[in-house]
Design a protein around this motif. Structure first.
Motif, PDB file in Angstrom:
ATOM      1  N   MET A 197       7.033 -14.096   4.749  1.00 28.90           N
ATOM      2  CA  MET A 197       5.763 -14.246   5.315  1.00 28.90           C
ATOM      3  C   MET A 197       5.371 -12.975   5.780  1.00 28.90           C
ATOM      4  N   GLY A 198       5.297 -11.987   4.757  1.00 26.49           N
ATOM      5  CA  GLY A 198       5.156 -10.598   4.944  1.00 26.49           C
ATOM      6  C   GLY A 198       3.727 -10.070   5.020  1.00 26.49           C
ATOM      7  N   VAL A 199       2.711 -10.719   4.518  1.00 26.23           N
ATOM      8  CA  VAL A 199       1.248 -10.271   4.611  1.00 26.23           C
ATOM      9  C   VAL A 199       0.565 -11.373   5.087  1.00 26.23           C
ATOM     10  N   HIS A 200      -0.117 -10.902   6.175  1.00 32.46           N
ATOM     11  CA  HIS A 200      -0.820 -11.956   7.042  1.00 32.46           C
ATOM     12  C   HIS A 200      -2.226 -11.566   6.812  1.00 32.46           C
ATOM     13  N   VAL A 201      -3.069 -12.470   6.268  1.00 29.14           N
ATOM     14  CA  VAL A 201      -4.634 -12.102   5.956  1.00 29.14           C
ATOM     15  C   VAL A 201      -5.323 -13.054   7.065  1.00 29.14           C
ATOM     16  N   CYS A 202      -5.884 -12.500   8.161  1.00 28.79           N
ATOM     17  CA  CYS A 202      -6.476 -13.100   8.886  1.00 28.79           C
ATOM     18  C   CYS A 202      -8.034 -13.106   9.219  1.00 28.79           C
ATOM     19  N   LEU A 203      -8.381 -14.079   9.268  1.00 28.07           N
ATOM     20  CA  LEU A 203      -9.905 -14.355   9.275  1.00 28.07           C
ATOM     21  C   LEU A 203     -10.524 -14.896  10.693  1.00 28.07           C
ATOM     22  N   GLY A 204     -11.365 -14.178  11.416  1.00 23.99           N
ATOM     23  CA  GLY A 204     -12.059 -15.022  12.330  1.00 23.99           C
ATOM     24  C   GLY A 204     -13.346 -15.457  11.926  1.00 23.99           C
ATOM     25  N   VAL A 205     -13.191 -16.886  11.801  1.00 26.40           N
ATOM     26  CA  VAL A 205     -14.479 -17.691  11.323  1.00 26.40           C
ATOM     27  C   VAL A 205     -15.280 -18.160  11.973  1.00 26.40           C
ATOM     28  N   LEU A 220       1.428 -14.481   2.826  1.00 29.08           N
ATOM     29  CA  LEU A 220       1.909 -14.249   1.490  1.00 29.08           C
ATOM     30  C   LEU A 220       3.387 -13.694   1.300  1.00 29.08           C
ATOM     31  N   PRO A 221       4.127 -14.107   0.721  1.00 27.25           N
ATOM     32  CA  PRO A 221       5.353 -13.428   0.565  1.00 27.25           C
ATOM     33  C   PRO A 221       5.044 -12.247  -0.305  1.00 27.25           C
ATOM     34  N   THR A 222       5.911 -11.080   0.116  1.00 25.54           N
ATOM     35  CA  THR A 222       5.616  -9.602  -0.367  1.00 25.54           C
ATOM     36  C   THR A 222       6.877  -9.055  -0.799  1.00 25.54           C
ATOM     37  N   SER A 223       6.542  -7.946  -1.175  1.00 21.99           N
ATOM     38  CA  SER A 223       7.939  -6.779  -1.338  1.00 21.99           C
ATOM     39  C   SER A 223       7.705  -5.654  -0.534  1.00 21.99           C
ATOM     40  N   TRP A 224       8.914  -5.467   0.376  1.00 21.41           N
ATOM     41  CA  TRP A 224       8.875  -4.416   1.244  1.00 21.41           C
ATOM     42  C   TRP A 224       8.634  -3.108   0.596  1.00 21.41           C
ATOM     43  N   GLU A 225       9.431  -2.768  -0.449  1.00 23.58           N
ATOM     44  CA  GLU A 225       9.268  -1.432  -1.035  1.00 23.58           C
ATOM     45  C   GLU A 225       7.718  -1.334  -1.503  1.00 23.58           C
ATOM     46  N   ARG A 226       7.074  -2.114  -2.047  1.00 23.31           N
ATOM     47  CA  ARG A 226       5.596  -1.882  -2.379  1.00 23.31           C
ATOM     48  C   ARG A 226       4.759  -1.366  -1.267  1.00 23.31           C
ATOM     49  N   TRP A 227       4.919  -1.957  -0.054  1.00 21.05           N
ATOM     50  CA  TRP A 227       4.336  -1.757   1.212  1.00 21.05           C
ATOM     51  C   TRP A 227       4.859  -0.346   1.821  1.00 21.05           C
ATOM     52  N   ASP A 228       6.185  -0.058   1.688  1.00 15.29           N
ATOM     53  CA  ASP A 228       6.737   1.135   2.158  1.00 15.29           C
ATOM     54  C   ASP A 228       5.944   2.236   1.128  1.00 15.29           C
ATOM     55  N   ARG A 229       5.978   2.166  -0.098  1.00 11.31           N
ATOM     56  CA  ARG A 229       5.437   3.165  -0.887  1.00 11.31           C
ATOM     57  C   ARG A 229       3.928   3.356  -0.772  1.00 11.31           C
ATOM     58  N   LEU A 230       3.332   2.376  -0.602  1.00  8.59           N
ATOM     59  CA  LEU A 230       1.784   2.418  -0.344  1.00  8.59           C
ATOM     60  C   LEU A 230       1.607   2.956   1.056  1.00  8.59           C
ATOM     61  N   SER A 231       2.434   2.848   2.066  1.00  8.22           N
ATOM     62  CA  SER A 231       2.302   3.637   3.308  1.00  8.22           C
ATOM     63  C   SER A 231       2.141   4.916   3.450  1.00  8.22           C
ATOM     64  N   ARG A 232       2.806   5.429   2.250  1.00  8.81           N
ATOM     65  CA  ARG A 232       2.910   6.881   2.300  1.00  8.81           C
ATOM     66  C   ARG A 232       1.467   7.641   1.749  1.00  8.81           C
ATOM     67  N   HIS A 233       0.639   6.788   1.382  1.00  4.94           N
ATOM     68  CA  HIS A 233      -0.834   7.030   0.814  1.00  4.94           C
ATOM     69  C   HIS A 233      -1.965   6.291   1.353  1.00  4.94           C
ATOM     70  N   PRO A 234      -2.212   6.716   2.614  1.00  8.95           N
ATOM     71  CA  PRO A 234      -3.098   5.838   3.525  1.00  8.95           C
ATOM     72  C   PRO A 234      -4.453   5.041   2.600  1.00  8.95           C
ATOM     73  N   VAL A 235      -5.037   6.120   1.648  1.00  5.77           N
ATOM     74  CA  VAL A 235      -5.990   5.596   1.149  1.00  5.77           C
ATOM     75  C   VAL A 235      -5.877   4.276   0.326  1.00  5.77           C
TER      76      VAL A 235
END
Ligand SMILES: Cc1cc2nc3c(=O)[nH]c(=O)nc-3n(C[C@H](O)[C@H](O)[C@H](O)COP(=O)(O)OP(=O)(O)OC[C@H]3O[C@@H](n4cnc5c(N)ncnc54)[C@H](O)[C@@H]3O)c2cc1C
Length: 499
Positions: free
Chosen positions: A305-313, A365-380
């Protein structure tokens, strides 16, 4: 005789529980938490008018008749928070027919399944017999049982465990001849692959007796209730305080050095938190065995349960099922992976989470830690990935909830990197049923203590089985063990009786 001191690192539910029982047993109790609030992963966050729950789907122990209810009372969760059950565990939808609704009323569920596929009546009978058996078997409540009660439960449950333990939902679903049931059934436990049938039957059986549900206010209210209990029992919680090293003298844990260099000393140290950090960081990898190294050195990349897409509706979704498995029209790439379904959570049932006529809605969403760890080094790139996911999810939800896009007031996407920043928990772990079985029936956990190190204990989902009742019960057991070491009887304050 001076009062003995216990230092606890981490105010996750396991650490909070240990702190409550330490204080109940007369220890000078100090809990160090690096974040500004309690709960660890059992947390919620507020954005605008909406409270987004990052954790609780199904809390075991919501029935006053269950053993775990007593645990929640000792920890100050009840009667402070009202407990409620659900009418259904999940609805698995399809574009071309009625959904599979896992009603918690088992008679209703049986009739529903047989109406969906009359030819599958014998398979449904087998399933329902298993679910009905669990009505009277408080599996997770065994965490509170005596050794004799555990042995008796093992003897009683052995035929069921043999029959269902190694069977996955996918394998069981192959027994249905109806193509929709074959497809839908494997998704009924959070849409996690490879779940054992024991878990599904436990959920169905215990939900039917009101022992699986939701504490009003959700995760943060739950954690805050236990934190308040720590303080009311005389314990101290230091927020914004990161422990860096466990101080060891002659193979005894004697205290903790904080990130700012301050040293605190104690008669026992209890660590709650991300297992690899505790074993290789706070303790420098000095106290391990092969089993401990194997488990902690290779945490999983997959975070279920790695990614939480939260919406206030601003929409009334109170009549929606609280959990929906939503099929997509063909695989859609979201978060870098082709997805065939979304797991949607509708929080319209708890009025405390949003203003009247509005509600939080979440997709996990299930996700990959590596993917987000990599992305987090590039804030944009990281921000762009979050926005892209939100857009894709909203586009899919719009088909199920026409007009939703215009009713969205808040969008918030939490990733595994968010979880790591606030709780230390990064990668996922292997949900190993053997860890649960050993804990429930033999009272043994993976690393409640470590080889060669005395006066040191671990609590939480990295040291034993995950889930709120399991980590809370572990906190209780650790203090029981400390009391035994110190030659004092263990006491549990029963807490306030329910009105
Ligand atoms: C998305 C999700 C959904 C879930 N749903 C459910 C559910 O429906 N029902 C259920 O029963 N369970 C559920 N769980 C499982 C349950 O929430 C966890 O098993 C449990 O909360 C873990 O608690 P813990 O004691 O291991 O501590 P953690 O939550 O891991 O907390 C550890 C704490 O230690 C602190 N810390 C770490 N290192 C340090 C340090 N060096 N110094 C100071 N502080 C430190 C962290 O900040 C954190 O607060 C869910 C979990 C997740 C992630």
């Amino acid at each position: 005789m001076s009062q003995k001191r216990i230092l606890i690192v981490g105010a996750g539910v396991g650490g909070l529980s240990a702190a409550c029982y330490a204080a109940m047993n007369g220890y000078r109790t100090t809990l160090l938490e690096m974040h500004s609030r309690p709960g660890g992963v059992c947390t919620s966050w507020t954005r605008g008018d909406y409270v987004f729950d990052g954790c609780i789907h199904n809390l075991a122990g919501t029935s006053p008749d269950s053993r775990l209810y007593g645990l929640w009372r000792e920890l100050g969760v009840v009667p402070r928070l009202a407990m409620r059950g659900y009418d259904e565990l999940v609805a698995v939808e399809r574009p071309d027919g009625p959904p599979l609704v896992l009603h918690t009323d088992l008679d209703r569920l049986e009739a529903h399944l047989k109406a969906l596929s009359p030819v599958d009546a014998p398979v449904v009978d087998e399933l329902m017999a298993g679910a009905r058996w669990f009505r009277g078997f408080d599996l997770l409540g065994l965490a509170m049982a005596s050794p004799a009660e555990r042995i008796a439960a093992l003897a009683r449950g052995a035929p069921m465990f043999r029959k269902w333990g190694a069977l996955t939902l996918e394998r069981f679903a192959e027994r249905f001849s109806d193509p929709f049931l074959r497809r839908a059934f494997p998704t009924v436990v959070y849409d996690w692959p490879g779940q054992t049938m024991l878990m599904a039957l436990y959920f169905m059986g215990r939900a039917s007796v009101g022992d699986l549900g939701w504490p009003e206010g959700g995760a943060q209210a739950f954690s805050q209730a236990i934190a308040d209990r720590v303080v009311s029992l005389g314990g101290e919680i230091c927020y914004g305080t990161r422990a860096q090293t466990v101080l060891v003298e002659h193979d005894r844990a004697v205290g903790v050095r904080l990130a700012d260099g301050v040293e605190l000393f104690a008669d026992a140290v209890i660590c709650n938190g991300y297992g690899p950090d505790v074993i290789f960081g706070l303790l420098g990898g000095r106290f391990t065995s092969r089993a401990v190294r194997d488990y902690y050195a290779h945490p999983e990349d997959r975070v279920e349960m790695g990614v939480h897409v939260c919406l206030g509706v601003r929409r009334d979704i109170s009549a929606e099922p609280h959990a929906i498995v939503l099929p997509l029209e063909g695989p859609v790439v979201i978060d870098g992976e082709p997805r065939e379904r979304l797991y949607v959570e509708c929080f319209g049932f708890d009025q405390t989470l949003a203003p009247a006529g509005a509600a939080p809605l979440k997709v996990v969403l299930p996700t990959s830690w590596e993917r987000w760890d990599r992305l987090s080094r590039h804030p944009v790139a990281y921000k762009a990935a979050q926005a892209e996911i939100a857009e894709a999810v909203i586009g899919q939800l719009e088909r199920r909830f026409p007009g939703l896009r215009d009713q969205i007031e808040v969008v918030d996407v939490a990733t595994p990197v968010t979880t790591q920043r606030f709780t230390g928990n990064g990668r996922g772990f292997r949900p190993d049923p053997a860890v649960l079985v050993k804990a429930l029936f033999a009272g043994r956990r993976l690393s409640q203590t470590l080889p060669g190190l005395s006066d040191f204990y671990m609590v939480g989902q990295w040291a034993g089985p995950p889930s709120l009742p399991m980590v809370a019960a572990m906190g209780r057991d650790v203090i029981r063990q400390v009391c035994r070491r110190d030659g004092r009887p263990f006491a549990a304050d029963p807490g306030e009786a329910s009105g």
